[in-house]
Design a protein around this motif. Structure first.
Motif, short mmCIF file in Angstrom:
data_model
loop_
_atom_site.label_atom_id
_atom_site.label_comp_id
_atom_site.label_asym_id
_atom_site.label_seq_id
_atom_site.Cartn_x
_atom_site.Cartn_y
_atom_site.Cartn_z
N GLN A 256 0.71 -1.26 -0.13
CA GLN A 256 0.05 -0.07 -0.11
C GLN A 256 0.80 1.19 0.04
OE1 GLN A 256 -3.32 -0.52 -0.52
NE2 GLN A 256 -2.98 -2.53 -0.37
N ALA A 257 1.97 1.15 -0.43
CA ALA A 257 2.92 2.45 -0.24
C ALA A 257 2.50 3.33 -1.14
CB ALA A 257 4.58 1.77 -0.69
N GLN A 258 2.66 4.63 -1.09
CA GLN A 258 2.24 5.71 -1.69
C GLN A 258 2.74 5.84 -3.08
OE1 GLN A 258 3.33 9.49 0.33
NE2 GLN A 258 1.40 9.42 1.34
N ASP A 259 3.96 4.91 -3.37
CA ASP A 259 4.63 5.07 -4.87
C ASP A 259 4.42 3.64 -5.35
OD1 ASP A 259 6.03 3.62 -3.08
OD2 ASP A 259 8.31 4.61 -3.34
N ALA A 260 3.64 2.74 -4.91
CA ALA A 260 3.32 1.41 -5.42
C ALA A 260 2.65 1.49 -6.79
CB ALA A 260 2.25 0.71 -4.60
N VAL A 261 2.10 2.43 -7.23
CA VAL A 261 1.61 2.45 -8.57
C VAL A 261 2.85 2.79 -9.69
CG1 VAL A 261 0.24 3.69 -10.12
CG2 VAL A 261 -0.62 3.28 -8.08
N THR A 262 3.76 3.71 -9.15
CA THR A 262 4.68 4.06 -9.89
C THR A 262 5.76 2.78 -10.02
OG1 THR A 262 4.71 6.47 -9.24
CG2 THR A 262 6.84 5.51 -10.22
N ILE A 263 6.01 1.95 -8.93
CA ILE A 263 6.99 0.84 -9.01
C ILE A 263 6.37 -0.22 -9.85
CG2 ILE A 263 8.03 -0.82 -7.30
CD1 ILE A 263 9.03 1.84 -7.09
N ARG A 264 5.25 -0.59 -9.79
CA ARG A 264 4.25 -1.31 -10.71
C ARG A 264 4.68 -0.97 -12.09
NH1 ARG A 264 0.09 -1.25 -6.47
NH2 ARG A 264 0.58 -3.18 -4.99
N GLN A 265 4.41 0.42 -12.45
CA GLN A 265 4.74 0.61 -13.91
C GLN A 265 6.01 0.52 -14.44
OE1 GLN A 265 3.74 4.70 -13.54
NE2 GLN A 265 1.54 4.34 -13.91
N ILE A 266 7.23 0.57 -13.34
CA ILE A 266 8.47 0.19 -13.73
C ILE A 266 8.73 -1.31 -13.95
CG2 ILE A 266 10.83 0.39 -12.72
CD1 ILE A 266 10.32 2.89 -11.47
N LEU A 267 8.02 -1.87 -12.89
CA LEU A 267 8.16 -3.28 -13.24
C LEU A 267 7.51 -3.94 -14.55
CD1 LEU A 267 7.15 -4.67 -9.54
CD2 LEU A 267 9.40 -5.16 -10.99
N SER A 268 6.60 -3.24 -14.92
CA SER A 268 5.89 -3.44 -16.36
C SER A 268 6.69 -3.46 -17.40
CB SER A 268 4.78 -2.71 -16.46
OG SER A 268 3.62 -3.04 -15.67
N LEU A 269 7.61 -2.08 -17.12
CA LEU A 269 8.68 -1.90 -18.32
C LEU A 269 9.83 -2.91 -18.40
CD1 LEU A 269 9.00 2.15 -17.84
CD2 LEU A 269 8.08 0.80 -19.66
N LEU A 270 10.26 -3.41 -16.92
CA LEU A 270 11.20 -4.27 -16.97
C LEU A 270 10.86 -5.82 -17.62
CD1 LEU A 270 12.43 -3.53 -13.44
CD2 LEU A 270 13.82 -3.31 -15.32
N LYS A 271 9.47 -6.01 -17.54
CA LYS A 271 9.14 -7.32 -18.08
C LYS A 271 8.98 -7.43 -19.51
CE LYS A 271 6.21 -8.63 -14.18
NZ LYS A 271 4.73 -8.77 -13.57
N ARG A 272 8.90 -6.18 -20.15
CA ARG A 272 9.20 -5.93 -21.44
C ARG A 272 10.57 -6.31 -21.96
NH1 ARG A 272 5.76 -0.44 -22.13
NH2 ARG A 272 3.92 -1.21 -20.74
N THR A 273 11.53 -5.84 -21.27
CA THR A 273 12.96 -6.04 -21.31
C THR A 273 13.46 -7.41 -21.38
OG1 THR A 273 13.68 -5.62 -19.26
CG2 THR A 273 13.24 -3.60 -20.79
N GLU A 274 12.66 -8.20 -20.82
CA GLU A 274 13.07 -9.71 -20.75
C GLU A 274 13.27 -10.28 -21.98
OE1 GLU A 274 10.22 -11.35 -17.71
OE2 GLU A 274 11.18 -10.29 -16.13
#
Length: 274
Positions: A256-274
């Motif tokens: 529930q961290a305030q930056d959780a949405v931003t972190i999830r967006q970065i993780l989505s970008l990382l999955k595209r680089t796999e």
């Protein structure tokens, strides 16, 4: 992870119980990553020599305020230690060898010199993690005497701490009891590393900032915000597998961290680089 020899020595030192941890030695191992040829024994010997010189100046009756007066006269008047107010954010202010060599530092590293010399003359002191301005005090139960090592060893009482807090934040900040709580040796080292981390981030020296975060995580492996910051630094440095692992762990710890949405967006970008 390939640790440098300095990192390995640091890791070995902090495995000890807190009361047996050699604070000065661990701080010198922090500096040794910046200065690979640094010999910690040289600076530990320098602290020993200071204590021997101070021993001759101590009063016969060792009342705390008299010992503090002797410490202040020796460190600030005789040796010339001083707070580096002109270049506060110089990273050298966070390295114990530089502080000893240059007689200049920030509150926490000058506090380290002060309490290490005091410990060697059987006057133990402890760190006090006041926000924005590190202090020390004699390790005497219920004492309300605080020392500002950055300002020539100024003796302070709680009301003075309130005023110093207001100065640091340039507004009235209500002094809370926890602001004057003592810190463990691990917390002491983590605060030195946190200072380095923010200095290097402000200078865009990301690899050095990452090295600081990695050592904080050696001290406190489960620290969620440090895991997040290591993940973000790894992302910036192109270390995508490590970044993904750390950011996923962060979200698990703080969904529930305030930056959780931003972190999830970065993780989505990382999955595209796999």
């Amino acid at each position: 992870m390939n640790f440098s020899s300095a990192r390995q020595y640091f890791d070995q030192e902090i495995q000890q119980p807190d009361e047996h941890l050699d604070l000065a030695r661990a701080a010198l191992y922090i500096a040794q990553e910046e200065y690979p040829n640094l010999d910690p024994e040289e600076y530990l010997n320098a602290l020993d020599t200071m204590a021997l010189e101070l021993q001759e100046r101590l009063p016969s009756q060792r009342y705390p305020l008299r010992v503090i007066q002797s410490l202040n006269h020796y460190l600030y008047d005789d040796l010339g230690f001083a707070g580096n107010k002109k270049n506060y954010y110089d990273p050298r202010n966070s390295f114990l060898n530089d502080v000893i060599d240059r007689r200049s530092g920030i509150p926490i590293t000058l506090a380290l010199v002060y309490l290490e010399v005091a410990r060697r003359v059987d006057f133990p002191m402890v760190g006090v993690g006041m926000p924005g301005h590190f202090l020390i005090r004699p390790d005497i139960p219920d004492t309300e005497i605080f020392i500002d090592a950055f300002n020539s060893g100024e003796v302070m009482f709680p009301q003075d701490c309130q005023e110093r807090l207001n100065q640091v934040y340039q507004q009235t900040v209500q002094l809370q009891p926890e602001f004057l709580a003592t810190v463990s040796k691990r917390q002491f080292l983590a605060r030195i590393l946190a200072n380095l981390k923010y200095i290097y981030l402000s200078q865009q020296e990301l690899e050095k900032a990452l090295a600081a975060v990695e050592r904080i995580l050696l001290l406190f492996p489960g620290a969620a915000l440090e895991l997040r910051d290591r993940g973000l630094l790894c992302y910036e440095l192109g270390l995508f597998a490590q970044a993904a692992n750390d950011l996923e762990t962060y979200l698990t710890k703080a969904p529930q961290a305030q930056d959780a949405v931003t972190i999830r967006q970065i993780l989505s970008l990382l999955k595209r680089t796999e």
